[in-house]
Motif scaffolding. Structure first.
Motif, PDB file in Angstrom:
ATOM      1  N   MET A  81      35.933  26.064  45.130  1.00  0.00           N
ATOM      2  CA  MET A  81      35.628  27.497  45.294  1.00  0.00           C
ATOM      3  C   MET A  81      34.686  27.718  46.480  1.00  0.00           C
ATOM      4  SD  MET A  81      35.164  28.848  41.386  1.00  0.00           S
ATOM      5  CE  MET A  81      36.586  29.152  40.326  1.00  0.00           C
ATOM      6  N   GLU A  82      33.731  26.775  46.677  1.00  0.00           N
ATOM      7  CA  GLU A  82      32.819  26.834  47.829  1.00  0.00           C
ATOM      8  C   GLU A  82      33.594  26.674  49.124  1.00  0.00           C
ATOM      9  OE1 GLU A  82      29.518  27.451  48.508  1.00  0.00           O
ATOM     10  OE2 GLU A  82      29.442  27.874  46.350  1.00  0.00           O
ATOM     11  N   ILE A  88      40.137  32.063  45.690  1.00  0.00           N
ATOM     12  CA  ILE A  88      39.456  32.248  44.411  1.00  0.00           C
ATOM     13  C   ILE A  88      40.413  32.667  43.282  1.00  0.00           C
ATOM     14  CG2 ILE A  88      38.706  34.641  44.910  1.00  0.00           C
ATOM     15  CD1 ILE A  88      36.627  32.075  43.024  1.00  0.00           C
ATOM     16  N   ASP A  89      41.397  33.540  43.618  1.00  0.00           N
ATOM     17  CA  ASP A  89      42.308  34.023  42.564  1.00  0.00           C
ATOM     18  C   ASP A  89      43.100  32.870  41.953  1.00  0.00           C
ATOM     19  OD1 ASP A  89      41.354  36.462  43.184  1.00  0.00           O
ATOM     20  OD2 ASP A  89      43.216  37.263  44.044  1.00  0.00           O
ATOM     21  N   GLU A  90      43.560  31.991  42.833  1.00  0.00           N
ATOM     22  CA  GLU A  90      44.317  30.816  42.407  1.00  0.00           C
ATOM     23  C   GLU A  90      43.455  29.914  41.504  1.00  0.00           C
ATOM     24  OE1 GLU A  90      45.779  27.074  45.055  1.00  0.00           O
ATOM     25  OE2 GLU A  90      45.643  29.023  46.057  1.00  0.00           O
ATOM     26  N   TYR A  91      42.195  29.707  41.892  1.00  0.00           N
ATOM     27  CA  TYR A  91      41.310  28.835  41.111  1.00  0.00           C
ATOM     28  C   TYR A  91      40.975  29.453  39.748  1.00  0.00           C
ATOM     29  CZ  TYR A  91      40.699  26.325  45.526  1.00  0.00           C
ATOM     30  OH  TYR A  91      40.917  25.616  46.678  1.00  0.00           O
ATOM     31  N   LEU A  92      40.816  30.782  39.753  1.00  0.00           N
ATOM     32  CA  LEU A  92      40.521  31.441  38.467  1.00  0.00           C
ATOM     33  C   LEU A  92      41.715  31.345  37.521  1.00  0.00           C
ATOM     34  CD1 LEU A  92      38.439  34.600  39.501  1.00  0.00           C
ATOM     35  CD2 LEU A  92      37.629  32.572  38.295  1.00  0.00           C
ATOM     36  N   GLU A  93      42.919  31.414  38.093  1.00  0.00           N
ATOM     37  CA  GLU A  93      44.141  31.241  37.278  1.00  0.00           C
ATOM     38  C   GLU A  93      44.129  29.882  36.595  1.00  0.00           C
ATOM     39  OE1 GLU A  93      47.346  32.794  36.922  1.00  0.00           O
ATOM     40  OE2 GLU A  93      46.852  34.647  37.995  1.00  0.00           O
ATOM     41  N   ILE A  94      43.814  28.849  37.375  1.00  0.00           N
ATOM     42  CA  ILE A  94      43.778  27.482  36.831  1.00  0.00           C
ATOM     43  C   ILE A  94      42.752  27.415  35.717  1.00  0.00           C
ATOM     44  CG2 ILE A  94      43.157  25.072  37.360  1.00  0.00           C
ATOM     45  CD1 ILE A  94      44.199  25.554  40.219  1.00  0.00           C
ATOM     46  N   ASN A 195      28.605  37.785  40.338  1.00  0.00           N
ATOM     47  CA  ASN A 195      29.020  38.880  39.449  1.00  0.00           C
ATOM     48  C   ASN A 195      30.467  39.318  39.675  1.00  0.00           C
ATOM     49  OD1 ASN A 195      26.120  38.750  39.561  1.00  0.00           O
ATOM     50  ND2 ASN A 195      26.139  40.594  38.307  1.00  0.00           N
ATOM     51  N   GLU A 196      30.857  39.322  40.938  1.00  0.00           N
ATOM     52  CA  GLU A 196      32.216  39.774  41.254  1.00  0.00           C
ATOM     53  C   GLU A 196      33.249  38.813  40.649  1.00  0.00           C
ATOM     54  OE1 GLU A 196      34.257  40.677  45.374  1.00  0.00           O
ATOM     55  OE2 GLU A 196      32.117  41.234  45.373  1.00  0.00           O
ATOM     56  N   ILE A 197      32.959  37.524  40.781  1.00  0.00           N
ATOM     57  CA  ILE A 197      33.865  36.508  40.217  1.00  0.00           C
ATOM     58  C   ILE A 197      33.849  36.608  38.689  1.00  0.00           C
ATOM     59  CG2 ILE A 197      34.338  34.016  40.031  1.00  0.00           C
ATOM     60  CD1 ILE A 197      33.263  33.648  42.807  1.00  0.00           C
ATOM     61  N   ALA A 198      32.666  36.866  38.127  1.00  0.00           N
ATOM     62  CA  ALA A 198      32.549  37.019  36.671  1.00  0.00           C
ATOM     63  C   ALA A 198      33.497  38.117  36.172  1.00  0.00           C
ATOM     64  CB  ALA A 198      31.106  37.352  36.286  1.00  0.00           C
ATOM     65  N   GLU A 199      33.501  39.250  36.861  1.00  0.00           N
ATOM     66  CA  GLU A 199      34.362  40.376  36.448  1.00  0.00           C
ATOM     67  C   GLU A 199      35.841  40.009  36.580  1.00  0.00           C
ATOM     68  OE1 GLU A 199      33.125  42.829  34.871  1.00  0.00           O
ATOM     69  OE2 GLU A 199      31.035  42.425  35.418  1.00  0.00           O
ATOM     70  N   LYS A 200      36.178  39.373  37.690  1.00  0.00           N
ATOM     71  CA  LYS A 200      37.576  38.964  37.919  1.00  0.00           C
ATOM     72  C   LYS A 200      38.025  37.999  36.836  1.00  0.00           C
ATOM     73  CE  LYS A 200      39.139  39.100  42.639  1.00  0.00           C
ATOM     74  NZ  LYS A 200      39.535  38.373  43.817  1.00  0.00           N
ATOM     75  N   LEU A 202      36.797  37.646  33.801  1.00  0.00           N
ATOM     76  CA  LEU A 202      36.916  38.302  32.496  1.00  0.00           C
ATOM     77  C   LEU A 202      38.197  39.147  32.422  1.00  0.00           C
ATOM     78  CD1 LEU A 202      35.673  38.753  29.756  1.00  0.00           C
ATOM     79  CD2 LEU A 202      34.260  40.576  30.711  1.00  0.00           C
ATOM     80  N   ASP A 203      38.472  39.875  33.498  1.00  0.00           N
ATOM     81  CA  ASP A 203      39.703  40.685  33.532  1.00  0.00           C
ATOM     82  C   ASP A 203      40.927  39.783  33.351  1.00  0.00           C
ATOM     83  OD1 ASP A 203      38.303  42.984  33.908  1.00  0.00           O
ATOM     84  OD2 ASP A 203      38.599  43.079  36.087  1.00  0.00           O
ATOM     85  N   LEU A 204      40.919  38.675  34.068  1.00  0.00           N
ATOM     86  CA  LEU A 204      42.070  37.777  34.024  1.00  0.00           C
ATOM     87  C   LEU A 204      42.236  37.161  32.638  1.00  0.00           C
ATOM     88  CD1 LEU A 204      44.298  36.558  35.817  1.00  0.00           C
ATOM     89  CD2 LEU A 204      42.764  34.633  36.297  1.00  0.00           C
ATOM     90  N   PHE A 205      41.115  36.709  32.049  1.00  0.00           N
ATOM     91  CA  PHE A 205      41.205  36.101  30.720  1.00  0.00           C
ATOM     92  C   PHE A 205      41.754  37.117  29.720  1.00  0.00           C
ATOM     93  CE2 PHE A 205      40.289  34.822  26.525  1.00  0.00           C
ATOM     94  CZ  PHE A 205      40.471  33.450  26.539  1.00  0.00           C
ATOM     95  N   CYS A 206      41.210  38.325  29.745  1.00  0.00           N
ATOM     96  CA  CYS A 206      41.618  39.337  28.763  1.00  0.00           C
ATOM     97  C   CYS A 206      43.083  39.707  28.940  1.00  0.00           C
ATOM     98  CB  CYS A 206      40.706  40.567  28.870  1.00  0.00           C
ATOM     99  SG  CYS A 206      39.048  40.198  28.256  1.00  0.00           S
ATOM    100  N   GLU A 207      43.502  39.787  30.213  1.00  0.00           N
ATOM    101  CA  GLU A 207      44.897  40.120  30.499  1.00  0.00           C
ATOM    102  C   GLU A 207      45.825  39.002  29.986  1.00  0.00           C
ATOM    103  OE1 GLU A 207      45.554  40.892  34.737  1.00  0.00           O
ATOM    104  OE2 GLU A 207      47.527  39.960  34.423  1.00  0.00           O
ATOM    105  N   LYS A 208      45.499  37.770  30.335  1.00  0.00           N
ATOM    106  CA  LYS A 208      46.374  36.646  29.963  1.00  0.00           C
ATOM    107  C   LYS A 208      46.422  36.398  28.460  1.00  0.00           C
ATOM    108  CE  LYS A 208      46.678  33.752  34.037  1.00  0.00           C
ATOM    109  NZ  LYS A 208      47.775  32.813  34.222  1.00  0.00           N
ATOM    110  N   SER A 209      45.310  36.672  27.789  1.00  0.00           N
ATOM    111  CA  SER A 209      45.259  36.346  26.358  1.00  0.00           C
ATOM    112  C   SER A 209      45.504  37.591  25.501  1.00  0.00           C
ATOM    113  CB  SER A 209      43.890  35.755  26.015  1.00  0.00           C
ATOM    114  OG  SER A 209      42.887  36.703  26.320  1.00  0.00           O
TER     115      SER A 209
END
Ligand SMILES: Nc1ncnc2c1ncn2[C@@H]1O[C@H](COP(=O)(O)OP(=O)(O)O)[C@@H](O)[C@H]1O
Ligand SMILES: [Mg+2]
Length: 249
Positions: A81-82, A88-94, A195-200, A202-209
């Motif tokens: 991520m660094e 970042i979107d790809e890494y959050l998906e993983i 914080n921005e990554i945190a929101e992304k 959380l949105d992704l987790f809630c959407e996927k699950s």
């Protein structure tokens, strides 16, 4: 066993590589029970079939407790991520897919998340009314038994050279509510100033699950309280303010 290649340094432990082995050496101040609990959790999680470095040995080295794991060569998601912020979107998906996989597992002998949270709430410096409210909130949560990592953050995920992800560091694993596990990951991103990554995330987790965000938010005060027990001085103030929030709108 050669201890000259340090790969990570923490407040009260050091992590070394020796060839195919990764050795986590704990300071003498570290609780022996916590070290053995980490090793036991690891052994239990290995039985679930998740992909993690194998536990090889638990021993003492010069009077210090050490856990020997299989060394996984690759990069942590934190390093990736660094290095590649544009991905970042790809890494959050993983990350979310892996966490969802963890939550499909069961391990009936693992410590219970609610027991751990109750103990942590009691150990906080919060006033008795807030502690009472948190214990009551915790009690009202649905009874679940999903495997929860407890410290699911990008530094605990290694992607090896073939792109296979491994989940490390099961010291805080419990069985209980997945939403609590997700609330902790969210909070860890916030504590790291992301914080921005945190929101992304959380949105992704809630959407996927297909989880309403409120389920996760309901856990935030409890998780913040538990995190405040080990948090450093600056973190504690932030966590205590989160723990004192009774309702989210
Ligand atoms: N089995 C392993 N193989 C390769 N690297 C590892 C392994 N275990 C730990 N590491 C590296 O050491 C770091 C700290 O280890 P970890 O077990 O997560 O300790 P901590 O409890 O301090 O977070 C990890 O983020 C990773 O970079
Ligand atoms: Mg770690």
């Amino acid at each position: 066993m050669k201890l000259d290649n340090v790969i990570a340094v923490r407040k009260n432990k050091k992590i070394y590589r020796d060839g195919e082995k990764c050795i986590k050496v704990f300071d003498k101040s570290y609780s022996k029970a916590d070290i053995l609990n980490e090793a036991l959790n690891q052994a239990r999680i290995e039985e679930t079939g998740l992909n993690l470095p194998k536990l090889l040995e638990v021993k003492t080295i010069d009077g210090k407790w050490a856990i020997v794991y299989e060394y996984i060569s690759g990069k942590t998601l934190a390093e990736l991520m660094e290095e590649n912020p544009q991905r970042i979107d790809e890494y959050l998906e993983i990350m979310v897919d892996l966490q969802l996989e963890v939550h499909t597992k069961r391990s009936p002998l693992l410590n219970k998340l609610k027991d751990k949270m109750n103990r942590k709430i009691s150990q906080t410096t919060l006033d008795e009314t807030t502690r009472y409210d948190l214990h009551t909130r915790l009690e009202s949560m649905p009874k679940h038994n999903k495997v929860c990592h407890g410290d699911f953050n990008p530094s605990n995920i290694i992607i090896d050279e073939n792109g296979t992800p491994y989940i490390l560091d099961w010291a805080h694993a419990t069985q209980g509510n997945a939403s609590a596990d997700v609330a902790r990951t969210y909070l860890l991103f916030c504590l790291a100033g992301k914080n921005e990554i945190a929101e992304k995330y959380l949105d992704l987790f809630c959407e996927k699950s297909d989880t309403p965000k409120r389920y996760v938010q309901n856990w935030m005060p409890i998780v913040a309280a538990s995190q405040s027990v080990k948090g450093n001085e600056n973190e504690r103030e932030f966590l205590i303010s989160w723990a004192s929030v009774v309702d989210y709108d």
